[in-house]
Design an enzyme around this catalytic site. Structure first.
Site, mmCIF file in Angstrom:
data_model
loop_
_atom_site.group_PDB
_atom_site.id
_atom_site.type_symbol
_atom_site.label_atom_id
_atom_site.label_comp_id
_atom_site.label_asym_id
_atom_site.label_seq_id
_atom_site.Cartn_x
_atom_site.Cartn_y
_atom_site.Cartn_z
ATOM 1 N N GLY A 274 0.799 -1.218 0.000
ATOM 2 C CA GLY A 274 0.000 0.000 0.000
ATOM 3 C C GLY A 274 0.833 1.271 0.000
ATOM 4 O O GLY A 274 2.036 1.252 0.274
ATOM 5 N N HIS B 133 -1.714 -2.821 -44.378
ATOM 6 C CA HIS B 133 -2.627 -2.683 -45.529
ATOM 7 C C HIS B 133 -4.090 -2.745 -45.125
ATOM 8 O O HIS B 133 -4.482 -3.621 -44.347
ATOM 9 C CB HIS B 133 -2.449 -3.809 -46.566
ATOM 10 C CG HIS B 133 -1.154 -4.540 -46.508
ATOM 11 N ND1 HIS B 133 -0.093 -4.240 -47.325
ATOM 12 C CD2 HIS B 133 -0.732 -5.568 -45.724
ATOM 13 C CE1 HIS B 133 0.900 -5.062 -47.057
ATOM 14 N NE2 HIS B 133 0.546 -5.870 -46.091
#
Ligand code: UD1
Length: 413
Positions: A84, A313
């Site tokens: 934490g 493409h």
């Protein structure tokens, strides 16, 4: 004053783009997020940085080293177990006032400077109005003083969120020692701040004036890319061939080429050694990394495409994040809008989450290959190293290291 930056976290909500790097290293317009943060901190005059690191720390240390290249002095502290933000800050053990920033949050230099210059009490916190306060630490303020701070509140407390930027006095270390685990199982800095309030310390809240982004979810990553791109000026170091149309700002890196017939609507970022076109359409808020190929009849819009990725493409990629070393087969198309035009949902840590966006494409990890005519539905994710066979329609998330092929029944007459 020194600055402590919390960069030990993993960023699981951003998976799969964080499968190989900490979220603070996610590239935004050619630089890791953390580098943007460090540059803003440096502008305030702060040169000494303590980086709290953990997940994929080697990549962070490799990139920033001792900080000399950025004109900073960086020291690293390893947080071995992620317990934490209070535990992370507690590792810094400083005896003078210091700045703290979350390593996953973009805050402007002006706002950091304003908070540093106006710090006069035990703690000063940057706060920001938000629409979804239950996702944040929420702050109750009276006459500029913080009266309460509640982490991820279930009931409405206020719409002012803790922005993850603080100046602390060394008193915070005593409060951290007294901090108990939260219901989320973490030692949270917001609990430590609450202890200071209970002990009668004065905590000042200063509202941020500029755009602020906490890069928790993929769509926040796209937002941060937009924020940085908006602030850039045109810089062309590569080659622009004849018959290329460029509107708005563009940053084109060294050895990159934009080939004839391409139409660009900035702001757009194109890294180094990248080839775009001929005849590509690159729309605003697109960032292309280094050594990418974008070819004929490809349309890109509001997307981040990382290094060594090819979309060569006949493809459309919109509102999406694509990792490194990917190759999209001809005709790969990404959907970014639902037919019913409702906001797109995305699975985050196994929970179907509303992105709040009408337009959101896909998130693709590193080393993903798609075959011809693959279609990826809006809000879907493809894990790193996966291969998608020709003609597959991706309606569900694909885990990492998966080969997806389409079965088809042919009738021979
Ligand atoms: C945090 C704040 C919340 C605030 C929000 C703003 C806490 C408990 N909550 O929530 O009040 O509104 O930021 O964005 O601080 N980290 C470590 N080590 C740890 C845990 C986290 O280095 O053990 C780092 C993470 O890498 C990240 C930062 O701390 O850069 C914030 O952590 P995160 O878990 O993302 O906190 P939020 O839930 O965003």
């Amino acid at each position: 004053m020194k600055a402590v930056i919390l960069a030990a976290g993993r960023g699981t909500r951003l998976e799969p783009v964080t499968s190989d790097m900490s979220k603070c290293m996610l590239p935004i317009v050619g630089k890791p997020l953390l580098e943007h943060i460090l540059n803003s901190v440096k502008k305030t005059g702060i040169k000494e940085i303590i980086l709290i690191v953990g997940y994929k720390k080697e990549k962070i240390i490799d990139h920033f080293n001792d900080g000399a290249k950025l004109g900073l002095k960086i020291n690293y502290i390893e947080q071995k177990e992620m317990k934490g933000t209070a535990q992370a800050i507690g590792l810094a053990k400083l005896d003078t006032d210091f700045l703290v920033l979350n390593g996953d949050t973009l805050v402007s230099f002006e706002d950091i400077n304003n908070i540093v210059k106006n710090h006069k009490t035990a703690t000063t916190i940057g706060v920001m109005k938000v629409e979804n306060p239950s996702n944040y630490g929420v702050v109750k303020i009276e006459n500029g003083n913080v009266k309460a701070i509640v982490e991820k509140p279930k009931k409405f407390v206020s719409n002012l969120a803790n922005a993850g930027i603080y100046v602390f006095s060394p008193k915070i270390f005593e409060a951290i020692k007294k901090t108990k685990k939260s219901e989320r199982g973490e030692y949270e800095i917001t609990t430590s701040i609450e202890i200071l309030i209970e002990e009668g310390e004065k905590i000042k809240g200063i509202e941020l004036k500029n755009k602020w982004s906490d890069i928790g979810n993929p769509w926040n990553y796209l937002d941060s890319n937009n924020t940085i791109l908006r602030a850039m000026d045109t810089k062309i170091e590569g080659i622009v061939e004849e018959n290329v149309q460029i509107k708005g700002t563009i940053i084109l890196g060294k050895n990159s080429v934009i080939k004839s017939g391409t139409y660009i609507e900035g702001p757009v970022y194109i890294g180094e050694d990248t080839v775009v076109g001929p005849n590509a359409f690159i729309r605003s808020f697109t960032s292309l990394g280094n050594n990418c190929r974008v070819g004929n009849a490809v349309e890109l819009k509001n997307s981040i495409i990382n290094d060594n990725t090819n979309v060569p493409h006949l493809s459309y990629v919109g509102d999406s994040i694509i990792g490194k070393n990917c190759n999209f087969g001809a005709g790969t198309l990404v959907g970014n809008l639902r037919l019913d035009e409702k906001s797109v949902k995305m699975r985050i840590k196994d929970e179907l989450t509303d992105t709040g966006r009408r337009k959101m494409g896909c998130v693709v990890g590193d080393n993903v290959k798609t075959g011809l005519n693959v279609m990826i539905n809006s809000g879907r994710k493809i894990g790193s190293n996966s291969m998608i066979g020709p003609g597959v329609v991706i309606y569900q998330d694909i885990p990492k290291d998966t080969f997806v092929v389409k079965k088809q029944e042919l009738e021979m007459r």
